[in-house]
Structures are given as C-alpha cells and as structure tokens.
Design an enzyme around this catalytic site. Structure first.
Site, PDB file in Angstrom:
ATOM      1  N   GLU A 121      25.150  24.003   0.305  1.00 57.53           N
ATOM      2  CA  GLU A 121      26.572  23.751   0.477  1.00 57.53           C
ATOM      3  C   GLU A 121      27.299  25.068   0.718  1.00 57.53           C
ATOM      4  OE1 GLU A 121      27.390  19.697  -2.053  1.00 57.53           O
ATOM      5  OE2 GLU A 121      27.479  21.583  -3.169  1.00 57.53           O
ATOM      6  N   CYS A 145      21.849  29.471 -15.213  1.00 58.62           N
ATOM      7  CA  CYS A 145      23.052  29.741 -16.003  1.00 58.62           C
ATOM      8  C   CYS A 145      23.583  28.413 -16.531  1.00 58.62           C
ATOM      9  CB  CYS A 145      24.098  30.447 -15.151  1.00 58.62           C
ATOM     10  SG  CYS A 145      23.555  32.070 -14.553  1.00 58.62           S
ATOM     11  N   SER A 259      29.016  38.538 -12.309  1.00 57.51           N
ATOM     12  CA  SER A 259      29.216  37.335 -13.123  1.00 57.51           C
ATOM     13  C   SER A 259      28.934  37.701 -14.578  1.00 57.51           C
ATOM     14  CB  SER A 259      28.272  36.217 -12.657  1.00 57.51           C
ATOM     15  OG  SER A 259      28.628  35.771 -11.370  1.00 57.51           O
ATOM     16  N   LEU A 260      29.963  38.105 -15.295  1.00 61.02           N
ATOM     17  CA  LEU A 260      29.780  38.631 -16.648  1.00 61.02           C
ATOM     18  C   LEU A 260      29.836  37.511 -17.696  1.00 61.02           C
ATOM     19  CD1 LEU A 260      29.354  41.232 -18.252  1.00 61.02           C
ATOM     20  CD2 LEU A 260      31.842  41.410 -18.463  1.00 61.02           C
ATOM     21  N   HIS A 261      31.000  36.920 -17.880  1.00 56.47           N
ATOM     22  CA  HIS A 261      31.189  35.682 -18.653  1.00 56.47           C
ATOM     23  C   HIS A 261      31.024  35.805 -20.165  1.00 56.47           C
ATOM     24  CE1 HIS A 261      31.288  33.994 -14.716  1.00 56.47           C
ATOM     25  NE2 HIS A 261      30.009  34.161 -14.500  1.00 56.47           N
ATOM     26  N   CYS A 379      34.336  26.733  -8.091  1.00 57.00           N
ATOM     27  CA  CYS A 379      33.358  27.681  -8.626  1.00 57.00           C
ATOM     28  C   CYS A 379      32.475  27.018  -9.676  1.00 57.00           C
ATOM     29  CB  CYS A 379      34.105  28.860  -9.250  1.00 57.00           C
ATOM     30  SG  CYS A 379      33.031  30.113  -9.957  1.00 57.00           S
TER      31      CYS A 379
END
EC number: 2.1.1.192
Length: 399
Positions: A121, A145, A259-261, A379
C-alpha cells in the site's frame, strides 16, 4: 465516515502469471535504461543521448507509451515497443478518504528479481502547501512493532528500486501530476503546480533492511532531469538499524526520521523489539553522528501517543533529556487504531501537555493531524493483502 473505493481490476485476477510479459522500463535507474537500450542493439556511441531521452519522457513527462516520445526516432520506438513496455504495476484498489487522502493497493507481478506476486500500500496526503506520498519499501515487515498494523503481516520480500519508484509514478498518473497530462481518473489537477512535493519512506517495511534499493530509488527520485524531488523533501524513517545509519546519510543525503516511541529500554523493547539489539543509547549516539545533521537538517523523532503507556509528563521530560545535543524535532502522533489492537490513543489534553513540555524545552513538537483513518491509511494502519494472495496462489497451484 465514509469513503469511496475504485476497483481497478478484480481481485481474482491476482492468480494470473505475468512473469512472461514484456518488462516495463518505468522505474529503472539510468544504468537500467542504458542496459535495455543495449539489449535492442542501440549503438554505444548514442547510449548517453538515448538514455537521456528515455529518462526525460518517463520521469519528466510521464509517458505511458513509446509513441509519446516525439523526439525519439520511429525505428527506435518500434524496437523498444517490441521488447519492453512503460506499463505501471496493477492497481488493485484505490480508496479516497473523506479528507482527500488516497490509498492505493498495488500488485507487483513476478520479475527477474523475484518470482513472487506481491502487494503493498502507498498513501497520498494532500495539504494546503504540500502533497506527501508515503511509500513502502518492503512487502510486510520483520520488526513486529506491537502498535503497528504492518507488524502483524509476515515479511514476504524486499521491493526493488523500480517497485519503489513505481509508487510515485502511479500516484502522479492518478492525480495528474505530470506536465501536460490529464489525471488518469479525471479527479486530479494538472494546473501546473506540483501535487507530490514530498516523499516519506514511512509505509510498509524497514527501509534500512532494504538499503541498496532505497539508495537507488532516492537517486532516481531526486534526479534533476526527471522526477526532480529535493533530497531535503525525501525522508527515510527507521526503527533504528544503527549500523546502517551512516551509510544512509552518506549515500542518500535524505532527511532522517527515527521511530522512537519510548524513552526507556524496557518499554521500547516491547513497542519496538529491534531495541533489544540496538538500545536507545546506541541509537541516539548514531543520530549524533549522522552525516549532515544540523539545525537546518534536523532529525525527526516520531513518538506515537499511547494512552497510559508512554504519555506521562515524566516521559516528556526524559525525552527532552535524551535528545540534548541532537538537532531534532519531535513529531507527536496520536495512535491510529486498527482491527485487533489493544492500544488506545492518549487523550487530547494529555497530548497537549506532553507537547507543551517538549516545546518549552526548545524543541518543535507538532502533533500530527490524523489523515485517512476512515480508509486505514493513517500512520501505523497499513497492511496489504499479500497473505491472502499467497493463499490463493497455493490453492491454484494445487488444482
């Protein structure tokens, strides 16, 4: 919310075998186009000129047929058409969100690089002053993740550079973003202003586990004689494949997003399992050393806001402490739900307080406006039908 869906071709058509079809030149690098010209006997002394002609027509003008190439000799056009095409990959579905976001499910036929049909996609997000295309670099993902829908889909294969570039070609076709060409669906605009201004490698897959193809794709996307996107408008997002970060910076010159998060290893080990291999301290040191990082080329740190998980004021203060000395901005992302997830989005007031703490410490901390939620295009929501496709292929093989 409601959305409209355009079915380009029946899903059942997935079982057809396109491996023997003529190869498309759309999406190839300059070296790839030169090799194709040599295959049909083009003289070596003309190779540079002929490659430049093809490049201009494919990437600047968006030609869909060799007959469109008016300054290419008729003999050469005929030779090219006998061996190759300019066909785009198959669009299985196109969905248009109520906010204007578009999502395409794209099917790639078997090729010399891979004998597998595959689907990914990609998403186009129009805004007042820009248009961003979110592209995929892999079919599925290896990273699992826990907050990401793609992470629930098994990894199938890497995309080739040609397949990555084809996502932009398809988007520009559909919305009328090639000069002088009308939109393929009649809904876009070809008024002269560019509609796709930014590319983000934030779709399916981990780009740094497909770095060679990402590097080649960026070189085509940023070539001034073709698609001509500034490298400062191309962003590569990674979960933190630390050993590959220097190579990414040196070979692409692209903007970096992390991409820490989470701000503590024990939590990030759960949210982003790659953290067990490359913990936060190692990742942030690699960011400090990233080639070209400066106040003019800040690293974006993506931080998904998960209710009761990573959204406390102490998390915000620790984030500020961790990023000290790194030219950075923090992109706060309200969690976008998907079927089967156990996570919830933080409350608006909690997100606002988190943002204020980060902002008051001197970091830009915009809260990303969710786009395309109603079509699972936001996202963390992307997931293709490749697993179903593989099951159908196995059934056909057994008949």
């Amino acid at each position: 919310m409601t959305s409209s869906t355009l079915l380009e071709t029946p899903a059942a058509a997935a079982d057809h075998d396109c491996a023997s079809a003529p190869r498309s030149l759309a999406g190839l690098t300059r070296d790839g186009l030169a090799a194709a010209l040599l295959e049909i006997g083009a003289p070596e002394r003309e190779l540079r000129m002929r490659t430049a002609q093809l490049w201009h027509w494919i990437y600047h003008r968006g030609a869909g047929s060799f007959d469109d190439m008016l300054n290419v000799s008729k003999v050469l056009r005929t030779q090219l058409a006998e061996k190759f095409t300019l066909a785009r990959p198959q669009i299985v579905t196109e969905q248009v969100s109520t906010d204007g976001t578009r999502k395409w499910l794209i099917r790639f036929a078997p090729s010399a690089e891979s004998d597998r049909l595959a689907e990914v996609e990609c998403v186009y997000i129009p805004d007042v002053d820009r248009g961003t295309l979110c592209v995929s670099s892999q079919v599925g993902c290896t990273l699992t993740c826990s907050f990401c829908h793609t992470g629930t889909q098994k990894f199938v294969r890497n995309l080739t550079a040609q397949e990555i570039i084809a996502q932009l070609i398809i988007a520009r076709d559909r919305i009328g973003d090639f000069p002088g060409l009308a939109p393929r669906d009649g809904k876009g605009s070809n008024s002269g202003s560019r509609l796709v201004t930014n590319i983000v490698f934030m779709g399916m897959g981990e780009p740094l586990y497909n770095l060679d193809n990402v590097v080649d794709a960026v070189s085509v996307l940023s070539d001034g004689d073709g698609l001509s996107l500034s490298r400062r408008r191309i962003t590569v997002s990674t979960a933190g494949v630390v050993p590959k970060l220097p190579e990414l910076g040196e070979k692409t010159g692209a903007m970096l997003a992390i991409s820490l998060h989470a701000v503590r290893d024990e939590l990030r080990n759960t949210l982003v399992p790659l953290n067990k291999k490359y913990p936060i301290a190692a990742l942030l040191q690699a960011c400090r050393d990233y080639p070209g990082a400066s106040n003019a080329r800040r690293i974006t740190f993506e931080y998904v806001m998960l209710k009761g998980i990573n959204d406390s004021p102490s998390d915000a203060r620790e984030l500020v402490r961790l990023l000290k000395g790194i030219p950075a901005k923090i992109n706060l992302i309200p969690f976008n739900p998907w079927p089967g997830t156990a996570y919830e989005c933080s409350d608006d007031a909690v997100i606002e307080k988190f943002s204020d703490i980060v902002f008051n410490a001197g970091y830009a901390s915009p809260v990303r406006t969710p786009r395309g939620r109603d079509i699972l295009a936001a996202c963390g929501q992307l997931k293709s039908e490749t697993e179903k496709l593989r099951a159908r292929a196995l059934l056909v093989a057994g008949d």
